[in-house]
Scaffold this motif. Structure first.
Motif, PDB file in Angstrom:
ATOM      1  N   CYS A  91      63.008  54.559   6.635  1.00 51.48           N
ATOM      2  CA  CYS A  91      61.856  53.707   6.345  1.00 51.48           C
ATOM      3  C   CYS A  91      62.076  52.979   5.016  1.00 51.48           C
ATOM      4  O   CYS A  91      62.145  53.611   3.961  1.00 51.48           O
ATOM      5  CB  CYS A  91      60.592  54.559   6.280  1.00 51.48           C
ATOM      6  N   ASP A  93      64.032  50.606   2.090  1.00 52.35           N
ATOM      7  CA  ASP A  93      65.383  50.474   1.533  1.00 52.35           C
ATOM      8  C   ASP A  93      66.062  51.831   1.366  1.00 52.35           C
ATOM      9  O   ASP A  93      67.292  51.920   1.421  1.00 52.35           O
ATOM     10  CB  ASP A  93      65.327  49.754   0.185  1.00 52.35           C
ATOM     11  N   ASN A  94      65.284  52.884   1.132  1.00 55.43           N
ATOM     12  CA  ASN A  94      65.858  54.219   0.953  1.00 55.43           C
ATOM     13  C   ASN A  94      65.961  54.932   2.292  1.00 55.43           C
ATOM     14  O   ASN A  94      65.124  54.749   3.184  1.00 55.43           O
ATOM     15  CB  ASN A  94      65.004  55.042  -0.013  1.00 55.43           C
ATOM     16  N   PHE A  95      66.982  55.766   2.420  1.00 55.18           N
ATOM     17  CA  PHE A  95      67.180  56.468   3.694  1.00 55.18           C
ATOM     18  C   PHE A  95      66.061  57.471   3.954  1.00 55.18           C
ATOM     19  O   PHE A  95      65.589  57.617   5.079  1.00 55.18           O
ATOM     20  CB  PHE A  95      68.537  57.179   3.692  1.00 55.18           C
ATOM     21  N   VAL A  96      65.607  58.162   2.920  1.00 57.54           N
ATOM     22  CA  VAL A  96      64.534  59.147   3.055  1.00 57.54           C
ATOM     23  C   VAL A  96      63.390  58.752   2.127  1.00 57.54           C
ATOM     24  O   VAL A  96      63.595  58.563   0.928  1.00 57.54           O
ATOM     25  CB  VAL A  96      65.012  60.572   2.719  1.00 57.54           C
ATOM     26  N   THR A  97      62.199  58.613   2.691  1.00 57.37           N
ATOM     27  CA  THR A  97      60.990  58.332   1.913  1.00 57.37           C
ATOM     28  C   THR A  97      59.928  59.357   2.308  1.00 57.37           C
ATOM     29  O   THR A  97      60.202  60.307   3.061  1.00 57.37           O
ATOM     30  CB  THR A  97      60.477  56.912   2.182  1.00 57.37           C
ATOM     31  N   VAL A 129      56.313  51.958   2.554  1.00 59.10           N
ATOM     32  CA  VAL A 129      57.060  50.736   2.840  1.00 59.10           C
ATOM     33  C   VAL A 129      56.079  49.577   2.849  1.00 59.10           C
ATOM     34  O   VAL A 129      54.911  49.726   3.242  1.00 59.10           O
ATOM     35  CB  VAL A 129      57.793  50.845   4.201  1.00 59.10           C
ATOM     36  N   SER A 190      62.994  47.817  10.132  1.00 57.71           N
ATOM     37  CA  SER A 190      63.310  49.242  10.016  1.00 57.71           C
ATOM     38  C   SER A 190      62.492  50.055  11.017  1.00 57.71           C
ATOM     39  O   SER A 190      61.464  49.605  11.529  1.00 57.71           O
ATOM     40  CB  SER A 190      63.033  49.758   8.596  1.00 57.71           C
ATOM     41  N   CYS A 192      60.864  53.903  11.121  1.00 61.00           N
ATOM     42  CA  CYS A 192      60.547  55.103  10.344  1.00 61.00           C
ATOM     43  C   CYS A 192      60.365  56.284  11.299  1.00 61.00           C
ATOM     44  O   CYS A 192      59.612  56.180  12.267  1.00 61.00           O
ATOM     45  CB  CYS A 192      59.271  54.910   9.537  1.00 61.00           C
TER      46      CYS A 192
END
Length: 245
Positions: A91, A93-97, A129, A190, A192
């Motif tokens: 979700c 720009d970061n792989f894990v949020t 996001v 993206s 999520c």
């Protein structure tokens, strides 16, 4: 050995056999299930073959048993977040949020805000996001430990622009509700994947019978309220006091 002795031995053996059979029958019989266990079985059946749904139901079951064992029900307020923000994969720009989830119990009266009516609970998810989601596959499993009601529902509310609202209002009845939320949220760039999170909520009961919760409070009529007389003066509209002799 006399006939009488043989008859006594046979009667004793028969009694021992009956007692042994009853003992084994009692050991094999399963204890009656509690309403909570029955509700968990119903949730498990409703989850079907979906592995993610089974993970969510297991989270609800563990939380429900913990709450009833520790007797910590009816301690949450009208609005409460889930116990922890759900780790979410892919979700933004970061792989894990993290995705924040919350529940709002129903309230009486016309000014409910985002809450529904009494005996309802509104679930909502807020991913970390920016932008508007274009599709969602979020699901919530809930269980009321006070009345045994339960259910699995999609968060399929829509906004005025026919976009996913990431929310859902369910009829839970009054009591303490444990819930788990998980699923997917699609954005233009993206996807999520939200892992399950668990929360506990207190849902209020129906308003007092005979009272209209939508009735507006009475307002004074303009010009119909006379000022109170000042100290030492009399009310000119009051009846004269009898003379003291």
């Amino acid at each position: 050995m006399t006939v009488r002795t043989i008859a006594r031995l046979a009667a004793t053996a028969a009694a021992l056999g009956i007692a042994t059979a009853a003992t084994f029958a009692g050991a094999d019989a399963e204890p009656a299930k509690s309403p909570l266990d029955t509700a968990i079985d119903q949730l498990t059946a409703a989850a079907g073959p979906d592995p993610a749904a089974h993970v969510g139901v297991e989270s609800v079951a563990k939380a429900a048993h913990l709450i009833t064992a520790a007797r910590i029900d009816h301690i949450a307020g009208g609005f409460a977040p889930f116990a922890y923000q759900a780790p979410t994969i892919g979700c933004g720009d970061n792989f894990v949020t993290l995705t924040a989830a919350s529940g709002v119990s129903g309230q009486p009266g016309p000014a409910r805000g985002i809450a529904g009516g009494p005996s309802t609970l509104r679930f909502h998810a807020t991913p970390a996001v920016t932008g508007f989601p274009i599709a969602a596959g979020l699901t919530v499993a809930w269980l009321n430990v006070s009345n045994g009601h339960s259910g699995i529902a999609p968060l399929d509310d829509q906004t005025d622009y026919h976009l996913p609202g990431l929310s859902k209002t369910v009829e839970t009845g009054a009591g303490t509700v444990v819930a788990s939320m998980w699923g997917t949220i699609n954005y233009p760039a993206s996807l999520c994947v939200m892992t399950p999170t668990v929360g506990m909520f207190t849902v209020t009961d129906d308003p007092v019978p005979g009272l209209d919760p939508n009735a507006a409070p009475a307002q004074p009529i303009p010009g119909n309220t006379a000022p109170a007389p000042r100290s030492g003066t009399s009310d000119p509209t009051a009846a004269p006091s009898p003379a003291i002799r």
